[in-house]
Scaffold this motif. Structure first.
Motif, PDB file in Angstrom:
ATOM      1  N   MET A   1      55.579  16.504   5.202  1.00 24.52           N
ATOM      2  CA  MET A   1      56.651  15.778   5.858  1.00 24.52           C
ATOM      3  C   MET A   1      56.762  16.148   7.327  1.00 24.52           C
ATOM      4  O   MET A   1      56.998  15.300   8.163  1.00 24.52           O
ATOM      5  N   LEU A   2      56.588  17.446   7.632  1.00 24.01           N
ATOM      6  CA  LEU A   2      56.740  17.871   9.021  1.00 24.01           C
ATOM      7  C   LEU A   2      55.646  17.316   9.929  1.00 24.01           C
ATOM      8  O   LEU A   2      55.809  17.303  11.137  1.00 24.01           O
ATOM      9  N   GLN A   3      54.563  16.815   9.350  1.00 29.25           N
ATOM     10  CA  GLN A   3      53.483  16.234  10.146  1.00 29.25           C
ATOM     11  C   GLN A   3      53.964  14.982  10.884  1.00 29.25           C
ATOM     12  O   GLN A   3      53.513  14.701  11.982  1.00 29.25           O
ATOM     13  N   THR A   4      54.897  14.239  10.297  1.00 28.26           N
ATOM     14  CA  THR A   4      55.369  12.999  10.917  1.00 28.26           C
ATOM     15  C   THR A   4      56.698  13.166  11.642  1.00 28.26           C
ATOM     16  O   THR A   4      57.242  12.187  12.145  1.00 28.26           O
ATOM     17  N   ILE A   5      57.227  14.386  11.703  1.00 28.10           N
ATOM     18  CA  ILE A   5      58.441  14.663  12.468  1.00 28.10           C
ATOM     19  C   ILE A   5      57.993  15.207  13.821  1.00 28.10           C
ATOM     20  O   ILE A   5      57.232  16.167  13.899  1.00 28.10           O
ATOM     21  N   LEU A   6      58.482  14.582  14.880  1.00 30.38           N
ATOM     22  CA  LEU A   6      57.993  14.881  16.223  1.00 30.38           C
ATOM     23  C   LEU A   6      59.095  15.373  17.150  1.00 30.38           C
ATOM     24  O   LEU A   6      60.236  14.934  17.052  1.00 30.38           O
ATOM     25  N   ALA A   7      58.704  16.259  18.046  1.00 30.42           N
ATOM     26  CA  ALA A   7      59.554  16.662  19.164  1.00 30.42           C
ATOM     27  C   ALA A   7      58.904  16.067  20.411  1.00 30.42           C
ATOM     28  O   ALA A   7      57.684  16.176  20.590  1.00 30.42           O
ATOM     29  N   LEU A  48      56.022  18.866  14.326  1.00 33.79           N
ATOM     30  CA  LEU A  48      56.602  20.129  13.881  1.00 33.79           C
ATOM     31  C   LEU A  48      55.606  20.934  13.049  1.00 33.79           C
ATOM     32  O   LEU A  48      55.691  22.154  12.979  1.00 33.79           O
ATOM     33  N   ALA A  49      54.648  20.256  12.425  1.00 34.27           N
ATOM     34  CA  ALA A  49      53.631  20.951  11.635  1.00 34.27           C
ATOM     35  C   ALA A  49      52.703  21.790  12.518  1.00 34.27           C
ATOM     36  O   ALA A  49      52.035  22.699  12.025  1.00 34.27           O
ATOM     37  N   ASP A  50      52.666  21.512  13.807  1.00 33.56           N
ATOM     38  CA  ASP A  50      51.780  22.224  14.726  1.00 33.56           C
ATOM     39  C   ASP A  50      52.455  23.397  15.429  1.00 33.56           C
ATOM     40  O   ASP A  50      51.838  24.052  16.258  1.00 33.56           O
ATOM     41  N   ILE A  51      53.715  23.662  15.115  1.00 33.98           N
ATOM     42  CA  ILE A  51      54.472  24.701  15.805  1.00 33.98           C
ATOM     43  C   ILE A  51      54.524  25.956  14.948  1.00 33.98           C
ATOM     44  O   ILE A  51      54.631  25.887  13.724  1.00 33.98           O
ATOM     45  N   ALA A  52      54.461  27.112  15.604  1.00 37.09           N
ATOM     46  CA  ALA A  52      54.564  28.400  14.919  1.00 37.09           C
ATOM     47  C   ALA A  52      55.462  29.319  15.743  1.00 37.09           C
ATOM     48  O   ALA A  52      55.655  29.102  16.940  1.00 37.09           O
ATOM     49  N   MET A  53      55.995  30.343  15.083  1.00 43.22           N
ATOM     50  CA  MET A  53      56.848  31.330  15.754  1.00 43.22           C
ATOM     51  C   MET A  53      56.077  32.634  15.877  1.00 43.22           C
ATOM     52  O   MET A  53      55.340  33.031  14.968  1.00 43.22           O
ATOM     53  N   TYR A  54      56.260  33.317  17.007  1.00 40.97           N
ATOM     54  CA  TYR A  54      55.611  34.605  17.229  1.00 40.97           C
ATOM     55  C   TYR A  54      56.241  35.678  16.352  1.00 40.97           C
ATOM     56  O   TYR A  54      57.462  35.741  16.219  1.00 40.97           O
ATOM     57  N   THR A  55      55.394  36.520  15.757  1.00 44.72           N
ATOM     58  CA  THR A  55      55.874  37.703  15.052  1.00 44.72           C
ATOM     59  C   THR A  55      55.083  38.901  15.556  1.00 44.72           C
ATOM     60  O   THR A  55      54.152  38.748  16.361  1.00 44.72           O
ATOM     61  N   GLU A  56      55.427  40.075  15.072  1.00 41.63           N
ATOM     62  CA  GLU A  56      54.735  41.301  15.489  1.00 41.63           C
ATOM     63  C   GLU A  56      53.288  41.317  15.009  1.00 41.63           C
ATOM     64  O   GLU A  56      52.440  41.956  15.619  1.00 41.63           O
ATOM     65  N   THR A  57      52.983  40.624  13.911  1.00 42.15           N
ATOM     66  CA  THR A  57      51.634  40.656  13.363  1.00 42.15           C
ATOM     67  C   THR A  57      50.863  39.376  13.667  1.00 42.15           C
ATOM     68  O   THR A  57      49.877  39.400  14.371  1.00 42.15           O
TER      69      THR A  57
END
Length: 146
Positions: A1-7, A48-57
């Protein structure tokens, strides 16, 4: 679903991909208006499917962060008021969602945007954030790479 949701950069809110036109995409606002409009190749469009959040690892895909947020809030809108919350309060709240987030690279504005997006998705009835099948080669929404 997030593949077709856009920012779309420069435009508030989130949009759902409706159709493709010759030189643009036709998108529909996920707010109460459901207004349709074209998104052109000059717009910076991100799925939205192409977005990621930074973590320590390693980077965590957005769908996992949204699922964590949904689990924390039990499928309801975010309990924190992003307009009134202070920076420390935002970071403390987000630490409950993604404990290992990179506190240097994830800015307060990123947390606010994520919470806004989550609230928009919940209000639109989109709460299935689980990862879908990987898109096939011809399914790229925006193949205009810079």
């Amino acid at each position: 679903m997030l593949q077709t949701i856009l920012a779309i950069s420069g435009k508030p809110g989130l949009y759902k991909l409706v159709s493709r036109a010759k030189n643009s995409l036709i998108v529909e606002a996920l707010d109460g208006t459901h207004r349709r409009q074209p998104a052109f190749s000059t717009d910076r469009i991100t799925s939205l499917a192409d977005i990621a959040m930074y973590t320590e690892t390693e980077d965590v895909p957005l769908h996992k962060v949204l699922s964590n947020l949904k689990e924390l809030e039990q499928g309801k809108p975010a309990s924190i008021d992003i307009k009134k919350a202070g920076n420390d309060e935002l970071r403390e709240y987000f630490g409950k969602v993604l404990p290992e987030f990179d506190r240097e690279r994830v800015h307060n504005s990123d947390i606010k945007k994520l919470l806004q997006w989550y609230n928009i998705l919940v209000a639109a009835g989109i709460t299935d954030f689980e990862e879908e099948m990987a898109p096939t080669e011809g399914d790229n929404i925006d193949d205009r790479k810079e």
